[in-house]
Design an enzyme around this catalytic site. Structure first.
Site, PDB file in Angstrom:
ATOM      1  N   TYR B  92       0.825  -1.211   0.000  1.00 44.70           N
ATOM      2  CA  TYR B  92       0.000   0.000   0.000  1.00 44.70           C
ATOM      3  C   TYR B  92       0.861   1.264   0.000  1.00 44.70           C
ATOM      4  CZ  TYR B  92      -3.494  -3.449   1.224  1.00 44.70           C
ATOM      5  OH  TYR B  92      -4.291  -4.561   1.219  1.00 44.70           O
ATOM      6  N   TYR B 467     -11.640  -1.304  -0.158  1.00 42.31           N
ATOM      7  CA  TYR B 467     -11.687  -0.916   1.254  1.00 42.31           C
ATOM      8  C   TYR B 467     -10.359  -0.299   1.686  1.00 42.31           C
ATOM      9  CZ  TYR B 467      -8.610  -4.542   3.158  1.00 42.31           C
ATOM     10  OH  TYR B 467      -7.508  -5.293   3.479  1.00 42.31           O
ATOM     11  N   ARG B 468      -9.358  -0.309   0.798  1.00 44.80           N
ATOM     12  CA  ARG B 468      -8.003   0.099   1.181  1.00 44.80           C
ATOM     13  C   ARG B 468      -7.206   0.096  -0.107  1.00 44.80           C
ATOM     14  NH1 ARG B 468      -4.538  -3.993   5.127  1.00 44.80           N
ATOM     15  NH2 ARG B 468      -2.817  -2.609   5.692  1.00 44.80           N
TER      16      ARG B 468
END
Lengths: 523, 523
Positions: B92, B467-468
Site C-alpha cells: 500500500y 476498502y483500502r
C-alpha cells in the site's frame, strides 16, 4: 401558538415567518404547533414541569426532501431543530429538546422498511420504523431474522442504535449493528457513509467501514446531521436457544456473580448483555410501592424480604441465554451450568426455544418487543417517572460491589428506594441506577435531581463516567469528560462549528453547543 | 540533503530552517534526512522508481511531546507530515507518503507496552509496538492472551488496526478491537477518545463508545491527527482450537464454497476471517515462477496443474479454524464437518491445539506473527513487488464467481498470472486481486499499473469499491465513491480544513487533500 417558547435570538415575528414558510413548503399537516402539540412533545418523565425543555412545535417530514427543506428554512431563520426517530427515548428526555424553543423534527412518519435481505441478514430502514412494526413485517413475511430489542419496545430501531441503546440477544450492542447511514447534513446536503458513499454500491449493508475515515459513530449521541436511512444487521434465527432467570439470595452475591458472568462473556460462552438487577426489577413493574409500604424513607429490609418472597426472586435476579445451532447451544448451556454448579442451590431452570415456538413469553431475550418494564414508573404513585444514572465500570465483582454500596447509601440517605441493574457487556458493566419518582411530588423530584447530581460527582471521583444521560444532565455529564481541559469537547465543537455554522441541529445534545449558543451553556 | 524533494509551497531555505528547528528541538538523532535515509523510506514495492513518493526525510519521535513539537514546527513552516506506525504497510506504499517532499513521522521508537490487562484481556500500547515485540512480551510473561496478526507480521498492532488490516482469529477485524485512542491533533493538542476523555477513567479500555459522538474510526485510514497511544482488545487463549487446510480441485468450486462459508460465518459457527485463495498462494511464497515456467504470458493450465500437484493443493485452498472451550470447539467442528460432508472427497484434516502446545506451525491462525507470505514478491524474479486490488463483495458464490471470471480474464489479457483470495468476513468478501511483478521490468510494472486501473473501473461499473488501496491509487479509488457528487469527500474535506488549516497531516491520504493542495489533486 403565539405563546410558544422561542429559542434565543429568534423573535416572534421571525418565528412566525419561519413557521409560515414551513407550512407552505411542507403542508399544514406536517407542522404541529398548537399548545396541545407542544405538550405532546414534553418529556413525560420530567423532573418538574418539563417546560424548561418545551419545544416550539414539531415538524413531521415524510421524505428526505422534506428534511432538506426543513433544514434550509431552519438555516435561514436560525431555528434550532431537535431530530428524534420516534421520540421514545424515555428516561432521557423522550422527544423533548435540551433547549426550550427548539423545533422537534419527528421522523415517525418516515417509517419505510426499504429492504430486508434474508440471505445476508440485514435491513435498510427509515428512522421512524418501530420495533413492533418491524416485528410484524418479519412475522407476516415469515422472515427468519431476529431484531435486538431494548426494554422499551415502543421506540425506533435506528433511534435506539444511534442513542447507543442495547438489546439482549447476541446482537444487543445495537449501535455496532449499524452498517452505513444516509444523513441530511446541517447544510442540507445528503451524505451516505461507508460503502454507500459509492452510488449504487452493492455491499453497502455488508461492510461497515467503507474506504477511508468512517463516520457512522459520529452521528450517534450527537448533533451533526439528521439520519434519514440506515442499514442494520439482523440476527439469523437460531436453531435452538435456552433461557433462564437465576435468583441470588444475598446482596453480597453480586461479587462472585459479576466475576463469573464477566468470564463467561469474555470467553464468548455467553454472548448477550446480561441484565442483573435487584429485587425491585419485577416488583416495580408489576405492583406499586403502596401495595407494600407507605412509610417514609426507603423500603425497610423486612419489606424487601416480603417482596422477594412474593415474586419468588432473590436479592438479585439475572436473565441468561444461549443461542446457536443445536450442538453449540447445548455445549454453551453445559458450560454455564458448570460455571454456576457450586454457587447455586438449585440447577438453572433453562427453558428451550426452537423455530416456530412462541417467542413472546421470552420477550427481549428472543428478540420480541415488550413494554411491560415501562410500568416501573408507577411504583411511587402519581404521575410516575424514572431516570437512570448509568456509569460504565470494568466487569469486576469487587468494583461492582464498591459502586453498589456507595450508590445504595446515597439512595437511602435521600429517602429513595434503591433500584439498579448491572448489565454485563462484552468487557464492561453498564450500571443503571434507576431513580423512580412521583412527578406530582415536588419534594421527591427535587431529591431525585439532587441524588443524580451527587452520583455524577461520586462517579467522577471514582473514575467512572456515564455512557448516556437525560437532557437535564447533558452539560454536567459532558463536563466530567475533562481530560486535557475537555479536549474531546473542543474537537466536537470544532467539527460542529464547521458543519453547522448556524447551530441549527440539536443545540446542547450531549453537551455539544454551537458557537452562537455556547456562552449560554448551563454551568 | 540539499537534493531532497520539497513539498509544494516550501522553498529550500524555509525547508532548511524547519529542519534546523527540528534538529534543535528533537535532537539530531531524531531527524533523518540524508539521501540514504530518504531511500529507506521509499516504497520497496513501488511500480516504478518510487521517487514520485519520495519523502524529504523522516522524524523519529520518542514521546508525545516530540510529536507535539514536530506538529508545531510543521505548522509554522507548512511542512507536511506522513505519520506511520512501523512503516510496514507493504503493498500500500509501506512508509512512503502520497505527496513527494512530505516528512515521514516514523513512530517506530514509540514502542512502549504500557499495560497488558490479563483479567479483562486488553492492552495499552504505542504505535511502534510490533507484533513480534508483543508476542515476546506475552510469551515471556506467560500471559494467556492472543493477538490478531495479519499476513505480514513485521508491522504494528496499532498501525494495522488503523489501516483496517485483518487477522485470522475471531478477533480478526482489527480495527473493531480498538478501544480508545490518544491523538495529537493537527494543532498539537492532545485528545483522548471514548471514556479516556475523562482523565483517569478506569474503564477506558473496556467500553468503546464513551459519551456522545465516537471518533475512533475517524482516525482510521485518514489524516486528522497522529495517534500516539491506543487500547486494544486481545483474545483470551482458547481452551481448544482446531485448524485445517481444505483443498478444492476445480475453479468452479468457489461458487458453492463461498455460499457454505458465508452461511457458517453468519451463524457464528465460523467466527474468523477465512482466507480462500488460489493455488499460487503457497507456490508463490515457496518457489518462483522461473521454477515452473519461463514462457511469455500467464501460466498455462498444464503448468498450473503441475503446481497444484507439487504442493498437494487444489485450484483453491482455504484455512478454517474453530476456537473455544472444549465442548464449543467440538460442536463447531462437527457442524463444519457436516456442512462440507457431501462436498469433499476426504474428511477435513483437523489439527488440534491446546494451551502449552507450540502455536508457531499454525502461525496467524493461532495468533503468532509470521512473515513467510511476504516471499510472494519473489515470484516474478528481480526486485519483486505486489499490489492488491481489493473490492468488497457481498458473500455470495454467484457474485464471487462473476468477479473471479472478469478479473482473471483481465489478468490474462495483460499477460500476468492471476492470483487472488476471497477472504470471507462476517457479512462480506474482501476480494484481494494480487498483482505480482518484477520491479526491474518496466514493461511489467506498466502492465500492473494498467491492470489496476482497469480493475478500479470494472469494479465501479459492477457496484463495488476498494476498502483500502496503494498510495498511487488513493485519488482514483476515492473518486469511485461518488454518491451525490462525492458528498462524503466534501464532509472529509470540511473536517480536514477545520482541524488542519495548514494541511500538514498526510496530504492526499485516502484521497483527502487539505485546501491549499486540493487543486493539485491527481485527476
Amino acid at each position: 401558538m403565539s405563546d410558544a417558547p422561542l429559542p434565543p435570538g429568534l423573535d416572534r415575528a421571525s418565528f412566525d415567518k419561519a413557521l409560515g414558510e414551513l407550512r407552505k413548503t411542507l403542508g399544514d399537516d406536517k407542522v404541529l404547533a398548537t399548545e396541545l402539540d407542544r405538550q405532546t412533545y414534553l418529556d413525560p418523565y420530567a423532573l418538574g414541569t418539563g417546560l424548561d425543555h418545551e419545544s416550539c412545535g414539531a415538524l413531521t417530514p415524510t421524505s428526505v426532501e422534506d428534511v432538506q427543506a426543513i433544514v434550509g428554512i431552519a438555516n435561514a431563520h436560525k431555528l434550532p431543530l431537535w431530530p428524534v426517530a420516534r421520540g421514545k427515548n424515555l428516561g432521557y428526555g423522550a422527544a423533548a429538546p435540551v433547549l426550550a424553543g427548539t423545533a422537534v423534527v419527528d421522523m415517525t412518519r418516515m417509517n419505510r422498511i426499504l429492504d430486508v435481505d434474508t440471505e445476508f441478514a440485514h435491513c435498510t430502514i427509515e428512522p421512524g420504523v418501530g420495533f413492533y412494526q418491524m416485528d410484524e413485517h418479519l412475522t407476516a413475511n415469515r422472515i427468519p431474522l431476529w431484531m435486538s430489542v431494548p426494554a422499551n419496545g415502543w421506540g425506533s430501531l435506528v433511534g435506539n442504535a444511534l442513542e447507543r441503546g442495547i438489546g439482549y440477544t447476541p446482537y444487543g450492542d445495537n449501535t455496532s449493528k449499524l452498517c452505513g447511514l444516509e444523513v441530511v447534513m446541517p447544510d442540507g446536503k445528503l451524505v451516505r457513509t461507508g460503502l454507500g458513499a459509492m452510488d449504487g454500491n452493492k455491499a453497502w449493508a455488508n461492510y461497515q467501514y467503507g474506504f477511508g475515515t468512517s463516520w457512522d459513530q459520529m452521528f450517534a449521541q450527537s448533533n451533526f446531521g439528521i439520519v434519514t436511512k440506515a442499514n442494520m444487521w439482523l440476527m439469523p434465527e437460531p436453531e435452538l436457544s435456552f433461557h433462564a432467570l437465576v435468583n441470588l439470595p444475598r446482596m453480597e452475591d453480586i461479587v462472585w456473580a459479576m466475576d463469573v458472568l464477566a468470564k463467561l462473556r469474555l470467553s464468548g460462552v455467553v454472548d448477550h448483555n446480561v441484565v442483573f438487577g435487584n429485587y425491585l426489577h419485577d416488583a416495580s413493574a408489576m405492583t406499586t410501592r403502596a401495595d407494600w409500604y407507605d412509610g417514609p424513607g426507603p423500603i425497610p429490609d423486612d419489606v424487601a424480604e416480603k417482596i422477594q418472597k412474593k415474586f419468588n426472586v432473590g436479592w438479585w435476579t439475572f436473565h441468561i441465554s444461549v443461542y446457536g445451532d443445536e450442538p453449540v447451544a447445548m455445549a454453551k448451556k453445559g458450560l454455564i451450568d458448570a460455571a454456576f454448579k457450586d454457587k447455586l442451590a438449585t440447577p438453572i431452570p433453562w427453558v428451550p426455544l426452537r423455530p416456530g415456538e412462541p417467542r413472546e413469553p421470552l420477550a427481549v431475550a428472543a428478540g420480541k418487543p415488550f413494554v411491560l418494564p415501562l410500568a416501573v414508573v408507577n411504583w411511587m404513585g402519581g404521575r410516575g417517572g424514572h431516570i437512570g444514572f448509568s456509569p460504565i465500570l470494568p466487569p469486576s465483582g469487587k468494583l461492582a460491589w464498591e459502586a453498589f454500596l456507595r450508590r445504595k447509601k446515597r439512595f437511602e440517605a435521600m429517602g429513595l428506594d434503591y433500584y439498579s441493574s448491572f448489565t454485563v457487556g462484552h468487557r464492561h458493566i453498564a450500571n443503571v441506577n434507576m431513580i423512580l419518582y412521583d412527578r406530582d411530588d415536588a419534594e421527591m423530584t427535587k431529591k431525585a435531581h439532587d441524588l443524580f447530581v451527587q452520583m455524577i460527582g461520586d462517579a467522577r471521583e471514582e473514575g467512572y463516567g456515564e455512557y448516556r444521560t437525560h437532557i437535564d444532565f447533558m452539560d454536567a455529564v459532558s463536563k466530567t469528560y475533562d481530560f486535557n481541559g475537555g479536549a474531546l469537547m473542543r474537537l466536537n465543537e470544532a467539527v460542529k462549528d464547521t458543519l453547522d455554522p448556524n447551530g441549527i441541529i440539536a443545540p446542547g445534545k450531549n453537551g455539544i453547543w454551537p458557537a452562537r449558543l455556547r456562552k449560554g451553556r448551563v454551568a
